[in-house]
Design an enzyme around this catalytic site. Structure first.
Site, PDB file in Angstrom:
ATOM      1  N   LYS A 279       0.854  -1.195   0.000  1.00  0.00           N
ATOM      2  CA  LYS A 279       0.000   0.000   0.000  1.00  0.00           C
ATOM      3  C   LYS A 279       0.881   1.234   0.000  1.00  0.00           C
ATOM      4  CE  LYS A 279      -2.890   1.253   3.490  1.00  0.00           C
ATOM      5  NZ  LYS A 279      -4.186   1.403   4.150  1.00  0.00           N
TER       6      LYS A 279
HETATM    7  C1  5RP Z   1      -4.031   3.528   8.726  1.00  0.00           C
HETATM    8  C2  5RP Z   1      -4.092   2.889   7.406  1.00  0.00           C
HETATM    9  C3  5RP Z   1      -5.303   3.109   6.610  1.00  0.00           C
HETATM   10  O1  5RP Z   1      -5.851   1.858   6.352  1.00  0.00           O
HETATM   11  C4  5RP Z   1      -4.939   3.792   5.328  1.00  0.00           C
HETATM   12  O2  5RP Z   1      -4.325   5.009   5.575  1.00  0.00           O
HETATM   13  C5  5RP Z   1      -6.142   3.932   4.393  1.00  0.00           C
HETATM   14  O3  5RP Z   1      -7.034   4.810   4.887  1.00  0.00           O
HETATM   15  P1  5RP Z   1      -7.236   6.278   4.294  1.00  0.00           P
HETATM   16  O4  5RP Z   1      -7.803   6.089   2.905  1.00  0.00           O
HETATM   17  O5  5RP Z   1      -8.198   6.917   5.230  1.00  0.00           O
HETATM   18  O6  5RP Z   1      -5.894   6.944   4.223  1.00  0.00           O
HETATM   19  O7  5RP Z   1      -3.201   2.183   7.020  1.00  0.00           O
HETATM   20  O8  5RP Z   1      -2.755   3.404   9.199  1.00  0.00           O
END
Ligand code: 5RP
Length: 292
Positions: free
Chosen positions: A203
């Site tokens: 991610k």
């Molecule tokens: C928190 C995360 C969240 O899952 C990630 O940031 C995704 O959420 P958003 O779209 O609100 O940023 O990893 O640590």
């Protein structure tokens, strides 16, 4: 006892049809084992090759985030529209009914809060608990350039080793410190490092300049986080650009559950991610659904 008389003798061995040897649809994943591929194929839609992950794990370090105060009330109605739920075991066990068959991506790192240094995390869930919860992937935060960089990288590699043992993919979540540049150079470094060390998918964040260079040199799929809440059309445009520039999907939280109509937003995001819908058309859909 099985019948010995009158057994049908003619068999068809289809000697003229070679057995198919299929490749796996997901970037960089062909050499993984069957269980791991099967889990990834539940997260990523084999037809589009993409995923809409609904991220609701924010509470693990920042408590009841706006929009997540009552997950039973605000989030469960969105579940049918998500390909995957990303959350903590606490919320999974206490609120999500086990009859929900959506693949679960379990947040397994933890140990810090917004009151302290965020990169000081460890693996906070036993692999046995991930197995008990029948999860499809485990998510771990990796703080490249952060104070506890090495610790977070070793959390990831330990998790990857455990995941490989049991066929559970690891999602490496690249976390960017407040004072770090969010540019292509940084994300190329962070995502590639996680992939080189074995994460099955990663991610990251979308950036305007050079995002395609990040997806291009990362050998496994990248999903983008949504980040802080922005106007709905902007969020749809960001998701569209990310997909067009090689992202494998979105792992979106606040831009869905903090939208004026979360149910309309997640459906609009789906069309962008799975059908390559243009942002303005997806925004029309959002408004139509919102006003229904
Ligand atoms: C928190 C995360 C969240 O899952 C990630 O940031 C995704 O959420 P958003 O779209 O609100 O940023 O990893 O640590």
């Amino acid at each position: 006892m099985a019948d010995l008389d009158g057994v049908k003798e003619s068999k068809n061995f289809y000697t003229d049809i070679p057995q198919k040897t299929e490749g796996f649809f997901l970037k960089g994943s062909n050499s993984l084992d069957w269980g791991m591929k099967n889990r990834l194929a539940r997260i990523f839609n084999p037809d589009s090759g993409h995923t809409v992950m609904l991220a609701i794990d924010h509470g693990y370090f920042q408590g009841p985030t706006t929009g997540l105060e009552r997950i039973d009330v605000n989030i469960l109605p969105l579940v049918p529209y998500a390909d995957t739920l990303m959350l903590t075991r606490g919320i999974l066990r206490s609120i999500v009914p086990p009859s929900v068959t959506k693949p679960i991506v379990l947040r397994v790192s933890g140990g810090s809060s917004i009151l302290k240094e965020l990169s000081n995390e460890e693996i906070a869930v036993d692999i046995e608990d991930s197995l008990r919860l029948n999860v499809c992937a485990m998510a771990v935060q990796v703080f490249i350039g952060g104070e506890y960089e090495k610790q977070s990288i070793m959390n990831m590699t330990r998790l990857i080793d455990m995941g490989i043992r049991y066929g559970i993919p690891t999602l490496a979540v690249t976390a960017v410190g407040k004072d770090m540049a969010r540019d292509a150079r940084y994300f190329r470094l962070a995502t590639r490092l996680c992939a080189e060390l074995g994460a099955q998918y990663i991610k990251s964040y979308y950036i305007e300049e050079g995002f395609e260079t990040i997806t291009s040199c990362c050998p496994v799929p990248i999903v983008i986080a949504g980040g802080k809440k922005i106007p709905e059309l902007d969020a749809l445009t960001m998701a569209y650009n990310a997909i067009q520039q090689g992202a494998g999907g979105v792992d979106m939280g606040r831009n869905i559950f903090q939208a004026e109509s979360p149910a309309a937003m997640i459906q609009a995001v789906r069309t962008v991610v799975h059908e390559n819908e243009k942002p303005d058309k997806a925004f029309d859909l959002y408004n139509t659904l919102k006003n229904q």
